[in-house]
Design a protein around this motif. Sequence first.
Motif, PDB file in Angstrom:
ATOM      1  N   ARG A  74      -3.393  12.570  -5.728  1.00 17.07           N
ATOM      2  CA  ARG A  74      -3.958  12.443  -4.377  1.00 17.07           C
ATOM      3  C   ARG A  74      -4.568  11.040  -4.261  1.00 17.07           C
ATOM      4  NH1 ARG A  74      -5.525  17.870  -5.721  1.00 17.07           N
ATOM      5  NH2 ARG A  74      -7.667  17.272  -6.223  1.00 17.07           N
ATOM      6  N   ARG A  75      -3.730  10.060  -4.056  1.00 21.88           N
ATOM      7  CA  ARG A  75      -4.197   8.682  -4.196  1.00 21.88           C
ATOM      8  C   ARG A  75      -3.432   7.740  -3.284  1.00 21.88           C
ATOM      9  NH1 ARG A  75      -0.177   8.981  -8.175  1.00 21.88           N
ATOM     10  NH2 ARG A  75       1.077   7.066  -8.333  1.00 21.88           N
ATOM     11  N   VAL A  76      -3.980   6.496  -3.217  1.00 15.61           N
ATOM     12  CA  VAL A  76      -3.267   5.343  -2.650  1.00 15.61           C
ATOM     13  C   VAL A  76      -3.269   4.243  -3.703  1.00 15.61           C
ATOM     14  CG1 VAL A  76      -3.371   3.478  -0.954  1.00 15.61           C
ATOM     15  CG2 VAL A  76      -3.694   5.842  -0.228  1.00 15.61           C
ATOM     16  N   ASP A  77      -2.109   3.675  -3.960  1.00 14.14           N
ATOM     17  CA  ASP A  77      -1.997   2.515  -4.857  1.00 14.14           C
ATOM     18  C   ASP A  77      -1.976   1.245  -4.015  1.00 14.14           C
ATOM     19  OD1 ASP A  77      -1.895   4.102  -7.085  1.00 14.14           O
ATOM     20  OD2 ASP A  77       0.295   4.068  -7.240  1.00 14.14           O
ATOM     21  N   VAL A  78      -2.880   0.315  -4.320  1.00 18.18           N
ATOM     22  CA  VAL A  78      -2.880  -1.007  -3.693  1.00 18.18           C
ATOM     23  C   VAL A  78      -2.297  -1.980  -4.714  1.00 18.18           C
ATOM     24  CG1 VAL A  78      -4.273  -2.826  -2.639  1.00 18.18           C
ATOM     25  CG2 VAL A  78      -4.921  -0.419  -2.341  1.00 18.18           C
ATOM     26  N   VAL A  79      -1.172  -2.579  -4.371  1.00 19.47           N
ATOM     27  CA  VAL A  79      -0.451  -3.450  -5.302  1.00 19.47           C
ATOM     28  C   VAL A  79      -0.548  -4.888  -4.808  1.00 19.47           C
ATOM     29  CG1 VAL A  79       1.766  -3.936  -6.411  1.00 19.47           C
ATOM     30  CG2 VAL A  79       1.153  -1.573  -5.809  1.00 19.47           C
ATOM     31  N   LEU A  80      -1.129  -5.752  -5.634  1.00 17.19           N
ATOM     32  CA  LEU A  80      -1.178  -7.185  -5.328  1.00 17.19           C
ATOM     33  C   LEU A  80      -0.042  -7.871  -6.053  1.00 17.19           C
ATOM     34  CD1 LEU A  80      -5.008  -7.939  -5.730  1.00 17.19           C
ATOM     35  CD2 LEU A  80      -3.782  -6.995  -3.759  1.00 17.19           C
ATOM     36  N   ILE A 131       0.862  -1.187   0.000  1.00 15.14           N
ATOM     37  CA  ILE A 131       0.000   0.000   0.000  1.00 15.14           C
ATOM     38  C   ILE A 131       0.893   1.229   0.000  1.00 15.14           C
ATOM     39  CG2 ILE A 131      -1.809   1.246   1.232  1.00 15.14           C
ATOM     40  CD1 ILE A 131      -2.543  -1.444   2.583  1.00 15.14           C
ATOM     41  N   PHE A 132       0.745   2.092  -1.014  1.00 17.88           N
ATOM     42  CA  PHE A 132       1.569   3.286  -1.140  1.00 17.88           C
ATOM     43  C   PHE A 132       0.664   4.518  -1.232  1.00 17.88           C
ATOM     44  CE2 PHE A 132       4.009  -0.140  -3.190  1.00 17.88           C
ATOM     45  CZ  PHE A 132       5.150  -0.123  -2.397  1.00 17.88           C
ATOM     46  N   GLY A 133       0.876   5.485  -0.317  1.00 18.82           N
ATOM     47  CA  GLY A 133       0.091   6.708  -0.316  1.00 18.82           C
ATOM     48  C   GLY A 133       0.843   7.862  -0.940  1.00 18.82           C
ATOM     49  N   TYR A 134       0.095   8.796  -1.593  1.00 13.22           N
ATOM     50  CA  TYR A 134       0.694   9.960  -2.258  1.00 13.22           C
ATOM     51  C   TYR A 134      -0.180  11.193  -2.009  1.00 13.22           C
ATOM     52  CZ  TYR A 134       3.101   6.300  -4.921  1.00 13.22           C
ATOM     53  OH  TYR A 134       3.833   5.204  -5.287  1.00 13.22           O
ATOM     54  N   THR A 135       0.400  12.356  -2.271  1.00 15.65           N
ATOM     55  CA  THR A 135      -0.346  13.615  -2.257  1.00 15.65           C
ATOM     56  C   THR A 135       0.016  14.398  -3.517  1.00 15.65           C
ATOM     57  OG1 THR A 135       1.328  14.993  -1.179  1.00 15.65           O
ATOM     58  CG2 THR A 135      -0.107  13.680   0.255  1.00 15.65           C
ATOM     59  N   LEU A 170       0.203  13.265   5.494  1.00 11.86           N
ATOM     60  CA  LEU A 170      -1.079  13.043   4.824  1.00 11.86           C
ATOM     61  C   LEU A 170      -1.053  11.769   3.980  1.00 11.86           C
ATOM     62  CD1 LEU A 170      -3.920  13.954   4.060  1.00 11.86           C
ATOM     63  CD2 LEU A 170      -2.903  15.423   2.281  1.00 11.86           C
ATOM     64  N   SER A 171       0.022  11.552   3.253  1.00  7.72           N
ATOM     65  CA  SER A 171       0.113  10.345   2.416  1.00  7.72           C
ATOM     66  C   SER A 171       0.154   9.080   3.272  1.00  7.72           C
ATOM     67  CB  SER A 171       1.342  10.413   1.502  1.00  7.72           C
ATOM     68  OG  SER A 171       2.545  10.385   2.257  1.00  7.72           O
ATOM     69  N   THR A 172       0.809   9.171   4.433  1.00 11.47           N
ATOM     70  CA  THR A 172       0.842   8.035   5.361  1.00 11.47           C
ATOM     71  C   THR A 172      -0.547   7.756   5.934  1.00 11.47           C
ATOM     72  OG1 THR A 172       3.147   8.489   5.941  1.00 11.47           O
ATOM     73  CG2 THR A 172       1.880   7.119   7.458  1.00 11.47           C
ATOM     74  N   ASN A 173      -1.268   8.818   6.277  1.00 16.48           N
ATOM     75  CA  ASN A 173      -2.637   8.646   6.776  1.00 16.48           C
ATOM     76  C   ASN A 173      -3.535   7.991   5.729  1.00 16.48           C
ATOM     77  OD1 ASN A 173      -2.106   9.728   9.292  1.00 16.48           O
ATOM     78  ND2 ASN A 173      -2.729  11.805   8.736  1.00 16.48           N
ATOM     79  N   VAL A 194       2.526  -6.414   3.347  1.00 16.62           N
ATOM     80  CA  VAL A 194       3.951  -6.335   3.684  1.00 16.62           C
ATOM     81  C   VAL A 194       4.491  -4.912   3.676  1.00 16.62           C
ATOM     82  CG1 VAL A 194       4.398  -8.675   2.856  1.00 16.62           C
ATOM     83  CG2 VAL A 194       4.619  -6.759   1.273  1.00 16.62           C
ATOM     84  N   THR A 195       3.757  -3.985   3.065  1.00 14.53           N
ATOM     85  CA  THR A 195       4.232  -2.599   2.995  1.00 14.53           C
ATOM     86  C   THR A 195       3.067  -1.643   3.169  1.00 14.53           C
ATOM     87  OG1 THR A 195       5.931  -3.264   1.383  1.00 14.53           O
ATOM     88  CG2 THR A 195       5.504  -0.903   1.615  1.00 14.53           C
ATOM     89  N   ILE A 196       3.204  -0.665   4.088  1.00 16.81           N
ATOM     90  CA  ILE A 196       2.279   0.468   4.201  1.00 16.81           C
ATOM     91  C   ILE A 196       3.169   1.703   4.263  1.00 16.81           C
ATOM     92  CG2 ILE A 196       0.357   1.499   5.435  1.00 16.81           C
ATOM     93  CD1 ILE A 196       1.366  -1.894   6.534  1.00 16.81           C
ATOM     94  N   GLU A 197       3.183   2.475   3.211  1.00 17.76           N
ATOM     95  CA  GLU A 197       4.175   3.549   3.135  1.00 17.76           C
ATOM     96  C   GLU A 197       3.559   4.812   2.545  1.00 17.76           C
ATOM     97  OE1 GLU A 197       8.512   4.508   1.036  1.00 17.76           O
ATOM     98  OE2 GLU A 197       7.657   2.485   0.956  1.00 17.76           O
TER      99      GLU A 197
END
Length: 271
Positions: free
Chosen positions: A125-131, A60-64, A76-79, A99-102
């Motif tokens: 302004r998103r979160v990418d969920v990578v399988l 899981i990767f967060g961005y702003t 904010l991206s971590t939240n 395995v990843t929350i960043e």
Amino acid sequence: MLRLIKFLPLFIFGFIQAQEEAVSSVYFEFDKFSLDEKQSKEAIDFIKKTDSTRIESIQIFGYTDDVGKDAYNFKLSTNRANTIQNKLLENGIKNKIIVTIEGKGRVLIDDDIVDNLPEKRSKNRRVDVVLNLRELPKLELPGFYNSIQKNHIVGDHIYLDNILFDKGSSKLTMKAKTELDKSALLLVRYKNIQFEIQGHVCCTPPNHKEAIDKDTKKRQLSTNRAQSVYKYLAFRRVQKNRMTFKGYGNTVPLGKNPEYDRRVELVITKI
């Protein structure tokens, strides 16, 4: 800026399928890290619609966007990433495969980009969920053989050339018995193989799929042929609980000379 933002969709759900990973993006409102019910459901559905046996891990990767200071945007991206993680856990996704929350902070936009700037920022302004996906197992298709093999798969057909019957008969010829003797030795050796004995006929009238056995006078010739092979293999010490038999009448012709349809085939049912 705010006037433009209110027209942006609250959520855009994208899906990109690669050979070994699948990616879904959840898009957030400006300066927000909360999700509505629709967003949550689609994020969960993305994972649940993926073959669970192939999911090795989740990242899981967060961005702003690029507005604001670095420290604030990292938080904010971590939240945002944590919000997605919590939704997954609430809906039964096991924590051990995440395995990843960043939070990766802001995504910079090139200075020369001026067209559609609000839209480009909204995509950041998103979160990418990578399988991360395991490789698909190799697909093995059933085949056709003229002898018993050591490594069969379910669905394999064994067509034994010499197990042909006289017209209207279900009695085994000497050639057929000789062929079955060889097959029985292999079947006794390869004890894991279970199979159906399939009987066939040729040359019946158009309104009859089954033929008459000239010895019993009953219209069950293909079944009788399969049963003859069943009894002979049992006599040659092939265990009965590994075998079944069934007559198919004239429903599975080979498309060759009709005499070749006066046959019995073995079809692997379990290994």
